[in-house]
Design an enzyme around this catalytic site. Sequence first.
Site, PDB file in Angstrom:
ATOM      1  N   LYS A  52       0.924  -1.336  -0.193  1.00 36.01           N
ATOM      2  CA  LYS A  52      -0.049   0.026  -0.183  1.00 36.01           C
ATOM      3  C   LYS A  52       0.881   1.222  -0.076  1.00 36.01           C
ATOM      4  O   LYS A  52       0.586   2.196  -0.835  1.00 36.01           O
ATOM      5  CB  LYS A  52      -1.225  -0.111   1.124  1.00 36.01           C
ATOM      6  N   GLN A  96      -4.523  -1.672   9.742  1.00 34.45           N
ATOM      7  CA  GLN A  96      -4.598  -2.928   9.096  1.00 34.45           C
ATOM      8  C   GLN A  96      -5.064  -3.757  10.030  1.00 34.45           C
ATOM      9  O   GLN A  96      -4.841  -4.155  10.992  1.00 34.45           O
ATOM     10  CB  GLN A  96      -3.056  -3.268   8.660  1.00 34.45           C
ATOM     11  N   ASP A 119     -11.048   2.861   4.169  1.00 37.80           N
ATOM     12  CA  ASP A 119     -11.478   1.353   4.023  1.00 37.80           C
ATOM     13  C   ASP A 119     -13.074   1.293   3.778  1.00 37.80           C
ATOM     14  O   ASP A 119     -13.332   0.111   3.450  1.00 37.80           O
ATOM     15  CB  ASP A 119     -10.958   0.593   5.364  1.00 37.80           C
TER      16      ASP A 119
HETATM   17  N1  GUN Z   1      -6.884  -6.936   6.313  1.00 40.98           N
HETATM   18  C1  GUN Z   1      -7.360  -7.726   5.000  1.00 40.98           C
HETATM   19  N2  GUN Z   1      -7.988  -6.678   4.179  1.00 40.98           N
HETATM   20  C2  GUN Z   1      -7.849  -5.603   4.796  1.00 40.98           C
HETATM   21  C3  GUN Z   1      -8.304  -4.258   4.103  1.00 40.98           C
HETATM   22  O1  GUN Z   1      -8.941  -4.072   3.117  1.00 40.98           O
HETATM   23  N3  GUN Z   1      -8.129  -3.186   4.846  1.00 40.98           N
HETATM   24  C4  GUN Z   1      -7.552  -3.489   6.130  1.00 40.98           C
HETATM   25  N4  GUN Z   1      -7.446  -2.204   7.035  1.00 40.98           N
HETATM   26  N5  GUN Z   1      -7.196  -4.675   6.705  1.00 40.98           N
HETATM   27  C5  GUN Z   1      -7.418  -5.678   5.945  1.00 40.98           C
END
Ligand code: GUN
Length: 293
Positions: A52, A96, A119
């Site tokens: 990311k 995350q 998100d």
């Molecule tokens: N863990 C797995 N997928 C995601 C996501 O799309 N966002 C976040 N914050 N954590 C994740």
Amino acid sequence: MELIDGKKINLEVRAEIAKEVNEMVARGEKRPNLAVIIVGDDGASATYVASKVKTCKEVGFESTDIQLPDSTTEAELLAKIEEINQNNDIDGLIVQLPLPKHISEDKVIEAIDFKKDVDGFHPINTGRMAMGFTSYLPATPAGIIELLKRYNIDTEGKDCVVLGRSNIVGTPISLLMSRKAKPGNATVTICHSRTKNLKEVCSRADILIAAIGQCEFVTADMVKEGAVVIDVGIHRVKSDKTKSGWKLKGDVKFDEVAPKCSFITPVPGGVGPMTIISLLKNTLLAAQNKIYN
Ligand code: GUN
């Protein structure tokens, strides 16, 4: 059968975002800034977060990478989130998941300012999405919608079966596929662990979205001739055919299902590349105050 090429669409969207960032900077505006918090040292999470942060740089965003130790208390994490909520330099914030067991994910999700919740996990964004109001759409479902749109796949009046009811994928994609929009207007069935006659339900689907988290769960006998199959699964399995000794597989048994499909997403290279780019798109919208002022 046509492959849905997520890598190609990722590059298209990436170029569109980079162009908008260049225009913003040329107008004297600041670059979008995404803050990413990771707690602990889960290997897979660290890889996702690194990816990311790297993609932010590639499209011209700033990013703020906050790594906290496993011993971080819930109160400390909530205080950090509040600090970022108040920081006007930061447009989007994600924490995350999964988090260490001693921290409540629900509390953390609710603590993020919904205007920075790129998100799309905050109950306000989820609720607004369900009601058809403007909101940040969660990244994986938004990526699927973008793929359907860019491949001109007709969803109107189609039978869409979603395998899985998670908050991150199954539930939101079922809402998006049924809403009055394009893509949308599908007749949606959600299947889960208690669904009876699963095979029969799946084999009626014009569009089958597999987000069940089980490697190669969907077999050819579950798929209708000519169906569109979207595979959200990512499973790392041992392989003696690759140099690394690993291979990625999805929730769909690709080799036997693909010949029956009109369109199918491969793993890797289908839905996966769309997820990060959708998160960045949300961050761009946040920086431009396009969802909330
Ligand atoms: N863990 C797995 N997928 C995601 C996501 O799309 N966002 C976040 N914050 N954590 C994740």
